[in-house]
Design a protein around this motif. Structure first.
Motif, PDB file in Angstrom:
ATOM      1  N   LEU A   1      20.073 -16.970 -39.259  1.00 46.25           N
ATOM      2  CA  LEU A   1      21.236 -16.572 -38.466  1.00 46.25           C
ATOM      3  C   LEU A   1      22.418 -16.236 -39.365  1.00 46.25           C
ATOM      4  O   LEU A   1      23.116 -15.230 -39.144  1.00 46.25           O
ATOM      5  CB  LEU A   1      21.616 -17.697 -37.498  1.00 46.25           C
ATOM      6  N   ASN A   2      22.659 -17.059 -40.376  1.00 46.37           N
ATOM      7  CA  ASN A   2      23.762 -16.787 -41.303  1.00 46.37           C
ATOM      8  C   ASN A   2      23.551 -15.466 -42.042  1.00 46.37           C
ATOM      9  O   ASN A   2      24.494 -14.693 -42.237  1.00 46.37           O
ATOM     10  CB  ASN A   2      23.901 -17.929 -42.312  1.00 46.37           C
ATOM     11  N   ALA A   3      22.305 -15.206 -42.438  1.00 44.63           N
ATOM     12  CA  ALA A   3      22.012 -13.943 -43.113  1.00 44.63           C
ATOM     13  C   ALA A   3      22.212 -12.767 -42.169  1.00 44.63           C
ATOM     14  O   ALA A   3      22.734 -11.714 -42.560  1.00 44.63           O
ATOM     15  CB  ALA A   3      20.584 -13.959 -43.647  1.00 44.63           C
ATOM     16  N   LEU A   4      21.825 -12.957 -40.907  1.00 45.40           N
ATOM     17  CA  LEU A   4      22.010 -11.897 -39.914  1.00 45.40           C
ATOM     18  C   LEU A   4      23.485 -11.585 -39.724  1.00 45.40           C
ATOM     19  O   LEU A   4      23.886 -10.420 -39.649  1.00 45.40           O
ATOM     20  CB  LEU A   4      21.379 -12.340 -38.595  1.00 45.40           C
ATOM     21  N   TYR A   5      24.307 -12.643 -39.658  1.00 44.21           N
ATOM     22  CA  TYR A   5      25.752 -12.439 -39.530  1.00 44.21           C
ATOM     23  C   TYR A   5      26.330 -11.803 -40.796  1.00 44.21           C
ATOM     24  O   TYR A   5      27.149 -10.893 -40.727  1.00 44.21           O
ATOM     25  CB  TYR A   5      26.443 -13.781 -39.277  1.00 44.21           C
ATOM     26  N   SER A   6      25.905 -12.322 -41.948  1.00 48.61           N
ATOM     27  CA  SER A   6      26.489 -11.866 -43.203  1.00 48.61           C
ATOM     28  C   SER A   6      26.191 -10.401 -43.492  1.00 48.61           C
ATOM     29  O   SER A   6      27.028  -9.681 -44.023  1.00 48.61           O
ATOM     30  CB  SER A   6      25.993 -12.730 -44.370  1.00 48.61           C
ATOM     31  N   PHE A   7      24.973  -9.970 -43.151  1.00 51.36           N
ATOM     32  CA  PHE A   7      24.550  -8.629 -43.529  1.00 51.36           C
ATOM     33  C   PHE A   7      24.541  -7.645 -42.356  1.00 51.36           C
ATOM     34  O   PHE A   7      24.242  -6.466 -42.558  1.00 51.36           O
ATOM     35  CB  PHE A   7      23.167  -8.686 -44.178  1.00 51.36           C
ATOM     36  N   GLY A   8      24.874  -8.121 -41.143  1.00 47.07           N
ATOM     37  CA  GLY A   8      24.860  -7.225 -39.987  1.00 47.07           C
ATOM     38  C   GLY A   8      25.857  -6.090 -40.111  1.00 47.07           C
ATOM     39  O   GLY A   8      25.527  -4.917 -39.893  1.00 47.07           O
ATOM     40  N   GLY A   9      27.104  -6.429 -40.477  1.00 50.54           N
ATOM     41  CA  GLY A   9      28.121  -5.395 -40.641  1.00 50.54           C
ATOM     42  C   GLY A   9      27.808  -4.485 -41.810  1.00 50.54           C
ATOM     43  O   GLY A   9      28.023  -3.260 -41.744  1.00 50.54           O
ATOM     44  N   ILE A  10      27.299  -5.059 -42.894  1.00 53.85           N
ATOM     45  CA  ILE A  10      26.914  -4.270 -44.067  1.00 53.85           C
ATOM     46  C   ILE A  10      25.782  -3.304 -43.698  1.00 53.85           C
ATOM     47  O   ILE A  10      25.781  -2.138 -44.094  1.00 53.85           O
ATOM     48  CB  ILE A  10      26.492  -5.206 -45.218  1.00 53.85           C
ATOM     49  N   TYR A  11      24.844  -3.792 -42.902  1.00 52.54           N
ATOM     50  CA  TYR A  11      23.726  -2.957 -42.455  1.00 52.54           C
ATOM     51  C   TYR A  11      24.238  -1.798 -41.603  1.00 52.54           C
ATOM     52  O   TYR A  11      23.831  -0.644 -41.791  1.00 52.54           O
ATOM     53  CB  TYR A  11      22.747  -3.821 -41.651  1.00 52.54           C
ATOM     54  N   ALA A  12      25.135  -2.101 -40.674  1.00 54.90           N
ATOM     55  CA  ALA A  12      25.661  -1.050 -39.794  1.00 54.90           C
ATOM     56  C   ALA A  12      26.422   0.001 -40.592  1.00 54.90           C
ATOM     57  O   ALA A  12      26.351   1.196 -40.296  1.00 54.90           O
ATOM     58  CB  ALA A  12      26.564  -1.664 -38.727  1.00 54.90           C
ATOM     59  N   ALA A  13      27.170  -0.442 -41.611  1.00 51.24           N
ATOM     60  CA  ALA A  13      27.937   0.504 -42.435  1.00 51.24           C
ATOM     61  C   ALA A  13      27.012   1.383 -43.256  1.00 51.24           C
ATOM     62  O   ALA A  13      27.237   2.599 -43.376  1.00 51.24           O
ATOM     63  CB  ALA A  13      28.898  -0.259 -43.346  1.00 51.24           C
ATOM     64  N   GLY A  14      25.948   0.808 -43.816  1.00 47.81           N
ATOM     65  CA  GLY A  14      25.087   1.561 -44.708  1.00 47.81           C
ATOM     66  C   GLY A  14      24.028   2.373 -44.007  1.00 47.81           C
ATOM     67  O   GLY A  14      23.763   3.522 -44.373  1.00 47.81           O
ATOM     68  N   VAL A  15      23.390   1.787 -42.963  1.00 46.36           N
ATOM     69  CA  VAL A  15      22.266   2.453 -42.309  1.00 46.36           C
ATOM     70  C   VAL A  15      22.727   3.383 -41.187  1.00 46.36           C
ATOM     71  O   VAL A  15      22.239   4.503 -41.046  1.00 46.36           O
ATOM     72  CB  VAL A  15      21.260   1.409 -41.766  1.00 46.36           C
ATOM     73  N   LEU A  16      23.672   2.911 -40.371  1.00 51.35           N
ATOM     74  CA  LEU A  16      24.151   3.733 -39.259  1.00 51.35           C
ATOM     75  C   LEU A  16      25.389   4.539 -39.616  1.00 51.35           C
ATOM     76  O   LEU A  16      25.821   5.389 -38.845  1.00 51.35           O
ATOM     77  CB  LEU A  16      24.447   2.841 -38.038  1.00 51.35           C
ATOM     78  N   GLY A  17      25.980   4.236 -40.782  1.00 51.13           N
ATOM     79  CA  GLY A  17      27.165   4.974 -41.195  1.00 51.13           C
ATOM     80  C   GLY A  17      28.401   4.651 -40.383  1.00 51.13           C
ATOM     81  O   GLY A  17      29.318   5.473 -40.276  1.00 51.13           O
ATOM     82  N   TRP A  18      28.461   3.443 -39.821  1.00 49.08           N
ATOM     83  CA  TRP A  18      29.607   3.071 -38.990  1.00 49.08           C
ATOM     84  C   TRP A  18      30.838   2.791 -39.847  1.00 49.08           C
ATOM     85  O   TRP A  18      30.751   2.109 -40.873  1.00 49.08           O
ATOM     86  CB  TRP A  18      29.282   1.814 -38.190  1.00 49.08           C
ATOM     87  N   PRO A  19      32.013   3.277 -39.434  1.00 46.53           N
ATOM     88  CA  PRO A  19      33.269   2.882 -40.089  1.00 46.53           C
ATOM     89  C   PRO A  19      33.673   1.482 -39.653  1.00 46.53           C
ATOM     90  O   PRO A  19      33.108   0.918 -38.703  1.00 46.53           O
ATOM     91  CB  PRO A  19      34.263   3.932 -39.592  1.00 46.53           C
ATOM     92  N   ILE A  20      34.688   0.918 -40.314  1.00 42.77           N
ATOM     93  CA  ILE A  20      35.128  -0.449 -40.019  1.00 42.77           C
ATOM     94  C   ILE A  20      35.528  -0.603 -38.559  1.00 42.77           C
ATOM     95  O   ILE A  20      35.209  -1.612 -37.913  1.00 42.77           O
ATOM     96  CB  ILE A  20      36.312  -0.843 -40.931  1.00 42.77           C
ATOM     97  N   ILE A  21      36.223   0.387 -38.011  1.00 41.05           N
ATOM     98  CA  ILE A  21      36.698   0.267 -36.625  1.00 41.05           C
ATOM     99  C   ILE A  21      35.516   0.176 -35.660  1.00 41.05           C
ATOM    100  O   ILE A  21      35.520  -0.623 -34.714  1.00 41.05           O
ATOM    101  CB  ILE A  21      37.623   1.445 -36.274  1.00 41.05           C
ATOM    102  N   LYS A  22      34.485   0.966 -35.887  1.00 40.57           N
ATOM    103  CA  LYS A  22      33.315   0.918 -35.016  1.00 40.57           C
ATOM    104  C   LYS A  22      32.578  -0.407 -35.158  1.00 40.57           C
ATOM    105  O   LYS A  22      32.103  -0.982 -34.164  1.00 40.57           O
ATOM    106  CB  LYS A  22      32.379   2.081 -35.356  1.00 40.57           C
ATOM    107  N   ILE A  23      32.478  -0.896 -36.383  1.00 39.46           N
ATOM    108  CA  ILE A  23      31.878  -2.214 -36.604  1.00 39.46           C
ATOM    109  C   ILE A  23      32.713  -3.277 -35.909  1.00 39.46           C
ATOM    110  O   ILE A  23      32.185  -4.248 -35.348  1.00 39.46           O
ATOM    111  CB  ILE A  23      31.763  -2.510 -38.112  1.00 39.46           C
ATOM    112  N   GLY A  24      34.038  -3.104 -35.923  1.00 36.35           N
ATOM    113  CA  GLY A  24      34.921  -4.055 -35.260  1.00 36.35           C
ATOM    114  C   GLY A  24      34.706  -4.102 -33.761  1.00 36.35           C
ATOM    115  O   GLY A  24      34.749  -5.175 -33.141  1.00 36.35           O
ATOM    116  N   ILE A  25      34.490  -2.947 -33.138  1.00 37.17           N
ATOM    117  CA  ILE A  25      34.184  -2.926 -31.702  1.00 37.17           C
ATOM    118  C   ILE A  25      32.895  -3.684 -31.432  1.00 37.17           C
ATOM    119  O   ILE A  25      32.793  -4.462 -30.468  1.00 37.17           O
ATOM    120  CB  ILE A  25      34.079  -1.469 -31.203  1.00 37.17           C
ATOM    121  N   PHE A  26      31.926  -3.466 -32.305  1.00 38.03           N
ATOM    122  CA  PHE A  26      30.673  -4.226 -32.233  1.00 38.03           C
ATOM    123  C   PHE A  26      30.965  -5.728 -32.324  1.00 38.03           C
ATOM    124  O   PHE A  26      30.383  -6.539 -31.593  1.00 38.03           O
ATOM    125  CB  PHE A  26      29.777  -3.772 -33.386  1.00 38.03           C
ATOM    126  N   GLY A  27      31.889  -6.095 -33.219  1.00 37.61           N
ATOM    127  CA  GLY A  27      32.265  -7.500 -33.371  1.00 37.61           C
ATOM    128  C   GLY A  27      32.955  -8.060 -32.145  1.00 37.61           C
ATOM    129  O   GLY A  27      32.737  -9.220 -31.761  1.00 37.61           O
TER     130      GLY A  27
END
Length: 465
Positions: free
Chosen positions: A267-293
């Motif tokens: 779970l900690n790894a999922l939290y730690s790398f979820g935003g990094i994954y979204a930025a790298g794989v889906l190309g999400w900017p910080i604001i889009k990742i924030g909405i996800f958050g």
């Protein structure tokens, strides 16, 4: 095991203890998951794969420090008595570490300073939580611990949600438009070009924690001192050694530590790398990742609240089992999603602008948030079931050890796997290297689930709702 009679703490003391989760959650929401981590991977490091690699090193080093020392400090704290002095000490450390993140600038050549800041913040905040968790069984009777833990986790998610809205709405702006999610210029003249809004998540976390942790120090009752510091060290170490010596024979306690070691690490790894994954794989900017958050924190608060009530009615173990199954399902969904694929099936052409992968990722985040809030709340009460009242801090120290014993292995494994798959030997894209680098998360969840049947929960009469 008979239920220990606990005199109920005053209402404001209980609220003070719950506000600790409210105070600390922005560290997990802003720093570890949705703002600073993806900023670090996308802008501080030279590329997202390197960012994921170095973030794994930072989390691994911090986890190793906690794993090697937390049971010792927990045993000493149990022998000496009060937990607040320990919380204060590590709160100061966490405050400093978070504040240092402001100086992690885009494209900085040497990542050592940023890694050091992450390690200091992680050690300080995680240790403060160990000693705060140990106060929980002294506040209410055992039959009410599930509801208390769930309510505190839910309140924590609300804190994470509010802090995330502040960052996205008023501090973090798009470098292209210069505007925040609410369409306004950043407060305090923060420069979008140098990502000062993203970096401000560090000082904001420090100040937020300072303000909202005060009620715990002022209102929540602590246990009385049991002896001199010198004697406490000697007694604590002796009691810890006895616990470790007999732990394998305590099947339920030992199995819980092993099981939680794997599923919390996942779970900690999922939290730690979820935003990094979204930025790298889906190309999400910080604001889009924030909405996800924001979505994940909303469902996390609801999930923790519902999980706490389910814990009180059915016990913590069924809550944990169901939560792990949900996390496995949606973790696989996340790994199978890219800009063009969902469940490993092509759904759009490259550059087509399809929104289906984004929608699936949002849905996955909602379920992961809900199950994550529920499992963390229930785990605290299931741990309390394994020990007597005078061993609680030591138990939470061992809980931190079990959670960190592989938590430094998982980030390192992700870091090494990402670097390996990104090497010339595989000739994979950066996105595919990131996908393959996080696959150990699923295996850890499965191992944690397999070990659950050997754990027993204390029999108790549920309190009236």
């Amino acid at each position: 095991m008979a239920e220990q009679v606990v005199q109920r703490a005053p209402k404001r003391g209980i609220w003070g203890w719950m506000l600790f989760d409210f105070a600390q959650q922005p560290f997990h929401t802003l720093i570890i998951t949705f703002v600073f981590a993806p900023y670090f991977a996308a802008k501080v490091a030279s590329n997202p794969a390197e960012g994921q690699e170095y973030w794994g090193y930072a989390a691994g080093i911090g986890g190793a420090i906690i794993a090697l020392t937390s049971p010792i400090l927990g045993a000493i704290a149990d022998a000496s008595g009060p937990r607040k002095p320990w919380i204060l000490l590590f709160s100061i450390l966490g405050f400093i570490g978070c504040w240092m993140l402001w100086y992690a600038t885009p494209g900085m050549g040497n990542l050592g300073f940023a890694v050091l800041a992450i390690v200091i913040a992680l050690v300080g905040m995680e240790y403060a939580a160990v000693f705060n968790n140990a106060m929980m069984p002294t506040l209410v009777p055992r039959s009410e611990l599930g509801r208390l833990s769930g309510s505190a986790w839910g309140l924590g998610y609300v804190g994470g949600l509010i802090s995330l809205v502040i960052v996205l709405g008023f501090l973090s702006a798009s470098p292209e438009t210069g505007k925040t999610l609410l369409g306004v210029s950043p407060l305090f003249g923060l420069d979008p070009a140098t990502h000062e809004g993203d970096r401000a998540s560090g000082p904001l976390t420090s100040l937020w924690y300072l303000i909202f942790v005060l009620p715990m120090f002022l209102w929540t009752p602590d246990v009385s001192r049991r002896g001199s510091a010198t004697g406490a060290v000697r007694r604590g170490l002796a009691e810890l050694w006895e616990t470790l010596r007999t732990l394998p024979s305590q099947r339920s306690y030992f199995s819980f530590l092993l099981s939680s070691m794997f599923y919390r690490d996942a779970l900690n790894a999922l939290y730690s790398f979820g935003g990094i994954y979204a930025a790298g794989v889906l190309g999400w900017p910080i604001i889009k990742i924030g909405i996800f958050g924001i979505l994940a924190n909303l469902t996390g608060a609801v999930g923790a609240w519902i999980g706490g009530r389910a814990d009180q009615r059915f016990g913590p173990k069924p809550v944990i089992s169901v939560s792990i199954l949900i996390l496995i399902l949606w973790c696989v969904t996340v790994i199978s999603t890219t800009k063009t694929e969902v469940l490993f099936m092509t759904v759009a052409a490259e550059g087509s602008g399809s929104t289906l992968p984004d929608i699936v990722f949002y849905i996955a985040g909602a379920f992961i948030g809900a199950a994550g809030g529920s499992i963390q709340a229930a785990s605290r009460t299931l741990l309390v079931d394994q020990v007597e009242g005078d061993k609680v801090t030591e138990a939470f120290g061992l809980y931190a050890l079990s959670g960190r014993a592989t938590s430094f292995i998982a980030p390192f494994a992700i870091a090494f796997a990402t670097a390996w798959f990104a090497s010339e030997a595989f000739n994979l894209s950066t996105q595919d290297a990131q996908r393959l680098g996080v696959t150990p998360i699923v295996a850890l969840f499965v191992i944690g689930l397999v070990l659950l049947p050997w754990i027993r929960s204390r029999e108790y009469k549920p309190a009236e709702a």
